[in-house]
Motif scaffolding. Structure first.
Motif, PDB file in Angstrom:
ATOM      1  N   ASP A   4       0.834  -1.191   0.000  1.00  0.00           N
ATOM      2  CA  ASP A   4       0.000   0.000   0.000  1.00  0.00           C
ATOM      3  C   ASP A   4       0.877   1.252   0.000  1.00  0.00           C
ATOM      4  OD1 ASP A   4       0.929   0.462   2.576  1.00  0.00           O
ATOM      5  OD2 ASP A   4      -0.948  -0.071   3.571  1.00  0.00           O
ATOM      6  N   ILE A   5       0.249   2.394   0.146  1.00  0.00           N
ATOM      7  CA  ILE A   5       0.938   3.672   0.040  1.00  0.00           C
ATOM      8  C   ILE A   5       2.000   3.858   1.117  1.00  0.00           C
ATOM      9  CG2 ILE A   5      -0.741   4.939   1.443  1.00  0.00           C
ATOM     10  CD1 ILE A   5      -0.462   7.258  -0.559  1.00  0.00           C
ATOM     11  N   PHE A   6       1.884   3.093   2.217  1.00  0.00           N
ATOM     12  CA  PHE A   6       2.849   3.194   3.310  1.00  0.00           C
ATOM     13  C   PHE A   6       3.878   2.067   3.286  1.00  0.00           C
ATOM     14  CE2 PHE A   6      -1.237   4.854   5.239  1.00  0.00           C
ATOM     15  CZ  PHE A   6      -0.959   6.178   4.927  1.00  0.00           C
ATOM     16  N   GLY A   7       3.859   1.278   2.196  1.00  0.00           N
ATOM     17  CA  GLY A   7       4.816   0.189   2.074  1.00  0.00           C
ATOM     18  C   GLY A   7       4.435  -1.067   2.824  1.00  0.00           C
ATOM     19  N   GLN A   8       3.170  -1.171   3.278  1.00  0.00           N
ATOM     20  CA  GLN A   8       2.708  -2.353   3.999  1.00  0.00           C
ATOM     21  C   GLN A   8       2.130  -3.375   3.011  1.00  0.00           C
ATOM     22  OE1 GLN A   8       3.494  -2.302   7.227  1.00  0.00           O
ATOM     23  NE2 GLN A   8       4.217  -0.212   6.837  1.00  0.00           N
ATOM     24  N   THR A   9       2.465  -4.636   3.199  1.00  0.00           N
ATOM     25  CA  THR A   9       1.938  -5.686   2.336  1.00  0.00           C
ATOM     26  C   THR A   9       0.475  -5.936   2.655  1.00  0.00           C
ATOM     27  OG1 THR A   9       4.112  -6.729   2.203  1.00  0.00           O
ATOM     28  CG2 THR A   9       2.207  -8.091   1.603  1.00  0.00           C
ATOM     29  N   VAL A  10      -0.355  -5.920   1.633  1.00  0.00           N
ATOM     30  CA  VAL A  10      -1.793  -6.145   1.798  1.00  0.00           C
ATOM     31  C   VAL A  10      -2.263  -7.173   0.776  1.00  0.00           C
ATOM     32  CG1 VAL A  10      -2.365  -3.897   2.800  1.00  0.00           C
ATOM     33  CG2 VAL A  10      -2.269  -4.133   0.323  1.00  0.00           C
ATOM     34  N   THR A  11      -3.328  -7.888   1.117  1.00  0.00           N
ATOM     35  CA  THR A  11      -3.862  -8.922   0.227  1.00  0.00           C
ATOM     36  C   THR A  11      -4.831  -8.301  -0.771  1.00  0.00           C
ATOM     37  OG1 THR A  11      -5.505  -9.429   1.934  1.00  0.00           O
ATOM     38  CG2 THR A  11      -3.545 -10.796   1.860  1.00  0.00           C
ATOM     39  N   LEU A  12      -4.302  -7.384  -1.547  1.00  0.00           N
ATOM     40  CA  LEU A  12      -5.052  -6.756  -2.626  1.00  0.00           C
ATOM     41  C   LEU A  12      -4.201  -6.806  -3.883  1.00  0.00           C
ATOM     42  CD1 LEU A  12      -6.396  -3.513  -0.872  1.00  0.00           C
ATOM     43  CD2 LEU A  12      -7.777  -5.482  -1.576  1.00  0.00           C
ATOM     44  N   ALA A  13      -4.858  -6.945  -4.995  1.00  0.00           N
ATOM     45  CA  ALA A  13      -4.150  -6.892  -6.276  1.00  0.00           C
ATOM     46  C   ALA A  13      -3.957  -5.442  -6.689  1.00  0.00           C
ATOM     47  CB  ALA A  13      -4.940  -7.651  -7.334  1.00  0.00           C
ATOM     48  N   PRO A  14      -2.917  -5.151  -7.443  1.00  0.00           N
ATOM     49  CA  PRO A  14      -2.753  -3.791  -7.965  1.00  0.00           C
ATOM     50  C   PRO A  14      -3.982  -3.389  -8.767  1.00  0.00           C
ATOM     51  CG  PRO A  14      -0.762  -5.098  -8.337  1.00  0.00           C
ATOM     52  CD  PRO A  14      -1.825  -6.069  -7.903  1.00  0.00           C
ATOM     53  N   GLY A  15      -4.310  -2.106  -8.693  1.00  0.00           N
ATOM     54  CA  GLY A  15      -5.464  -1.643  -9.456  1.00  0.00           C
ATOM     55  C   GLY A  15      -6.442  -0.861  -8.601  1.00  0.00           C
ATOM     56  N   GLY A  16      -7.708  -0.943  -8.979  1.00  0.00           N
ATOM     57  CA  GLY A  16      -8.730  -0.114  -8.357  1.00  0.00           C
ATOM     58  C   GLY A  16      -8.900  -0.316  -6.870  1.00  0.00           C
ATOM     59  N   SER A  17      -8.922  -1.574  -6.412  1.00  0.00           N
ATOM     60  CA  SER A  17      -9.141  -1.810  -4.986  1.00  0.00           C
ATOM     61  C   SER A  17      -7.983  -1.278  -4.155  1.00  0.00           C
ATOM     62  CB  SER A  17      -9.347  -3.302  -4.720  1.00  0.00           C
ATOM     63  OG  SER A  17      -8.243  -4.062  -5.164  1.00  0.00           O
ATOM     64  N   LEU A  18      -6.767  -1.406  -4.644  1.00  0.00           N
ATOM     65  CA  LEU A  18      -5.616  -0.872  -3.921  1.00  0.00           C
ATOM     66  C   LEU A  18      -5.671   0.654  -3.893  1.00  0.00           C
ATOM     67  CD1 LEU A  18      -2.918  -1.263  -2.463  1.00  0.00           C
ATOM     68  CD2 LEU A  18      -1.801  -1.237  -4.706  1.00  0.00           C
ATOM     69  N   GLU A  19      -6.046   1.243  -5.010  1.00  0.00           N
ATOM     70  CA  GLU A  19      -6.140   2.700  -5.053  1.00  0.00           C
ATOM     71  C   GLU A  19      -7.190   3.224  -4.072  1.00  0.00           C
ATOM     72  OE1 GLU A  19      -6.908   3.712  -9.091  1.00  0.00           O
ATOM     73  OE2 GLU A  19      -4.944   3.022  -9.821  1.00  0.00           O
ATOM     74  N   SER A  20      -8.345   2.565  -4.018  1.00  0.00           N
ATOM     75  CA  SER A  20      -9.380   3.018  -3.095  1.00  0.00           C
ATOM     76  C   SER A  20      -8.977   2.754  -1.639  1.00  0.00           C
ATOM     77  CB  SER A  20     -10.722   2.359  -3.416  1.00  0.00           C
ATOM     78  OG  SER A  20     -10.628   0.956  -3.351  1.00  0.00           O
ATOM     79  N   TRP A  21      -8.201   1.670  -1.411  1.00  0.00           N
ATOM     80  CA  TRP A  21      -7.720   1.400  -0.055  1.00  0.00           C
ATOM     81  C   TRP A  21      -6.714   2.472   0.381  1.00  0.00           C
ATOM     82  CZ3 TRP A  21      -8.753  -0.295   4.378  1.00  0.00           C
ATOM     83  CH2 TRP A  21      -7.778  -0.643   5.313  1.00  0.00           C
ATOM     84  N   ASN A  22      -5.832   2.838  -0.501  1.00  0.00           N
ATOM     85  CA  ASN A  22      -4.902   3.922  -0.192  1.00  0.00           C
ATOM     86  C   ASN A  22      -5.652   5.218   0.092  1.00  0.00           C
ATOM     87  OD1 ASN A  22      -2.558   2.397  -0.415  1.00  0.00           O
ATOM     88  ND2 ASN A  22      -2.302   2.833  -2.598  1.00  0.00           N
ATOM     89  N   ALA A  23      -6.678   5.475  -0.711  1.00  0.00           N
ATOM     90  CA  ALA A  23      -7.486   6.676  -0.505  1.00  0.00           C
ATOM     91  C   ALA A  23      -8.211   6.617   0.835  1.00  0.00           C
ATOM     92  CB  ALA A  23      -8.491   6.836  -1.646  1.00  0.00           C
ATOM     93  N   THR A  24      -8.671   5.422   1.223  1.00  0.00           N
ATOM     94  CA  THR A  24      -9.328   5.251   2.518  1.00  0.00           C
ATOM     95  C   THR A  24      -8.391   5.641   3.651  1.00  0.00           C
ATOM     96  OG1 THR A  24     -10.678   3.418   1.696  1.00  0.00           O
ATOM     97  CG2 THR A  24     -10.402   3.588   4.083  1.00  0.00           C
ATOM     98  N   GLN A  25      -7.168   5.131   3.591  1.00  0.00           N
ATOM     99  CA  GLN A  25      -6.218   5.388   4.673  1.00  0.00           C
ATOM    100  C   GLN A  25      -5.848   6.870   4.755  1.00  0.00           C
ATOM    101  OE1 GLN A  25      -3.297   1.911   5.438  1.00  0.00           O
ATOM    102  NE2 GLN A  25      -3.526   1.969   3.210  1.00  0.00           N
ATOM    103  N   MET A  26      -5.608   7.486   3.619  1.00  0.00           N
ATOM    104  CA  MET A  26      -5.244   8.904   3.622  1.00  0.00           C
ATOM    105  C   MET A  26      -6.419   9.760   4.103  1.00  0.00           C
ATOM    106  SD  MET A  26      -2.081   9.021   2.802  1.00  0.00           S
ATOM    107  CE  MET A  26      -1.770  10.748   2.402  1.00  0.00           C
ATOM    108  N   ALA A  27      -7.628   9.390   3.712  1.00  0.00           N
ATOM    109  CA  ALA A  27      -8.805  10.135   4.161  1.00  0.00           C
ATOM    110  C   ALA A  27      -9.004   9.997   5.667  1.00  0.00           C
ATOM    111  CB  ALA A  27     -10.046   9.649   3.411  1.00  0.00           C
ATOM    112  N   PHE A  28      -8.779   8.796   6.188  1.00  0.00           N
ATOM    113  CA  PHE A  28      -8.909   8.568   7.625  1.00  0.00           C
ATOM    114  C   PHE A  28      -7.915   9.430   8.401  1.00  0.00           C
ATOM    115  CE2 PHE A  28      -7.598   5.684  11.291  1.00  0.00           C
ATOM    116  CZ  PHE A  28      -8.649   6.074  12.114  1.00  0.00           C
TER     117      PHE A  28
END
Length: 457
Positions: A4-28
């Protein structure tokens, strides 16, 4: 798996879900109103993302509403199910474990798991912010600071969350009395992340604690964009601005901010209720007629008497009920507090017992004009009021009520002692409230001396 955007390994494939997850974390991190939207997009595209479901549940728990506990439980169930259907990292498993024990009523034990996550992944900004938020709710200011300073070396200049970390550090420094350092950290964080409303508000806290209302207004004015994007946290920043006007005696500005910003939306979120009730209480202590503003707060609060998620919330519901003289609802809330305190099986129920019962009894007595009893109960609760959660600025309404009850009941020496302790915590700075109460205490002593000189009949 990917990072993810912070360099943490996550069980998401590159693409839309990862982008929205990064956006979730930054918004939080930014307290953005868009946080749930981004998280919903993540779970729509990655329905088996265990960490996403776990975080969704934690977001609901942080809202402190009894009816959302079931929703959080559903999200926990989905998170556990996802653990069995996909290969996840140890870090993601630990998030689910932290949620599980939190759901069982033991948020302090959940913090132990967050600490373990952060030992292994100090640059995990999501864990940092969740730990920070939960410690805030539990009143653990020293733990907040210790955690931030432990992970800080992992946040280099290229870390996407460095500004938000500095904002969190600013708040912990302020809450532990390091006011100059807090102001510097908050300003530095805002330069890196201009939408860091938490860091901006940490600097506002410094102005509150150092009796610099004029400087606080100068700090906030022109920086509205830093909190305009926020969820209901934006109302809290406006509340800080109202407190500054109150300290300067600008009552018209206070009431205008109350009506146009702080209660712009008539929500029953406990944080919004706490902003409103504590401000009205402060106004009434200064002799201001607040009109019918208690009524809508009491309507909401009368429906929350069985909530019991946070003593901080319950005490502010009680302020509304006392303010509008809702006798039956007051009895209902007091009865539930006693039941929770008698059980005391969870971390939250223990705070219902202490400081909850004494604080609630004091608020009820104050509303009925029984100032001696109010003072004794509130002074007893004061010893552990930190455990109710929130900040020094938020808990100050209970401090003011304690002091005023003491003055009205004639406990002048005791009230003066508490006032002096309050001033000492504020770096020795006297705000408008302290100056006025010093005068009232001296007036009370003068009156007592006059009475003492009067001849006996």
């Amino acid at each position: 798996m990917t990072q993810d955007i912070f360099g943490q390994t996550v069980t998401l494939a590159p693409g839309g879900s990862l982008e929205s997850w990064n956006a979730t974390q930054m918004a939080f991190l930014a307290h953005s109103a868009a946080t749930p939207t981004h998280l919903a997009e993540t779970l729509t595209t990655a329905p088996d993302f265990a960490l996403g479901h776990a975080v969704k549940a934690m977001f609901y728990l942080l809202l402190g509403r009894r009816e959302l506990v079931a929703t959080a439980q559903d999200a926990l169930t989905q998170a556990k199910s996802a653990l069995t259907t996909s290969s996840v990292t140890r870090r993601e498993q630990r998030y689910v474990q932290a949620l599980d024990i939190w759901m069982q009523g033991h948020p302090k034990a959940a913090l132990d798991i967050f600490a373990d996550i952060l030992r292994q992944h100090p640059d995990d900004a999501l864990a940092m912010k969740l730990d920070h938020a939960l410690r805030f709710m539990l009143g653990d200011s020293t733990g907040m600071r210790r955690m931030i300073e432990t992970v800080m070396p992992a946040y280099g200049t290229d870390h996407a969350a460095r500004g938000y970390l500095l904002g969190c550090h600013a708040f912990t420094l302020e809450e532990t009395g390091e006011y100059a350092a807090a102001q510097a950290a908050g300003r530095a964080g805002l330069e890196l992340c201009p939408d860091d409303a938490w860091g901006l508000h940490a600097v506002a806290h410094v102005h509150d604690m150092t009796a610099d209302a004029k400087g606080g207004l100068q700090w906030l004015t022109g920086r509205e964009a830093a909190w305009a994007h926020c969820n209901n946290f934006r109302y809290h920043v406006w509340w800080h601005k109202a407190l500054m006007h109150l300290d300067l005696g600008q009552i018209g500005h206070v009431l205008d901010l109350y009506d146009t910003e702080i209660r712009r939306e008539k929500t029953d979120d406990y944080r919004d209720i706490s902003n409103a009730t504590s401000l009205l209480s402060r106004l009434e202590l200064e002799g201001v007629n607040v009109g019918d503003r208690w009524e809508e707060l009491a309507e909401f609060s009368a429906k929350r008497t069985e909530d019991g998620c946070l003593i901080f919330a319950d005490l502010h519901y009680l302020l509304a009920l006392v303010g509008d003289h809702r006798d039956q609802a007051i009895r209902d809330l007091m009865g539930r507090l006693h039941r929770d305190a008698a059980r005391a099986a969870t971390d939250i129920e223990k705070t219902m017992a202490n400081p909850g019962l004494s604080a609630a009894a004091g608020l009820e007595a104050f509303g009925e004009g029984r100032y001696g009893q109010a003072f004794l109960a509130l002074a007893r609760a004061r010893k552990t009021m930190q455990q109710a959660g929130g900040s020094h600025a938020q808990r100050d309404v209970f401090e003011r009520l304690t002091i005023d009850a003491g003055i009205r009941a004639g406990f002048l020496d005791e009230a003066e002692g508490i006032l002096a302790d309050r001033t000492a915590r504020r770096d020795g700075c006297l705000d408008g409230y302290a100056l006025t109460r010093q005068g009232l205490i001296e007036d009370g002593r003068d009156a007592a001396r006059v009475v003492a000189r009067m001849p006996a009949e």
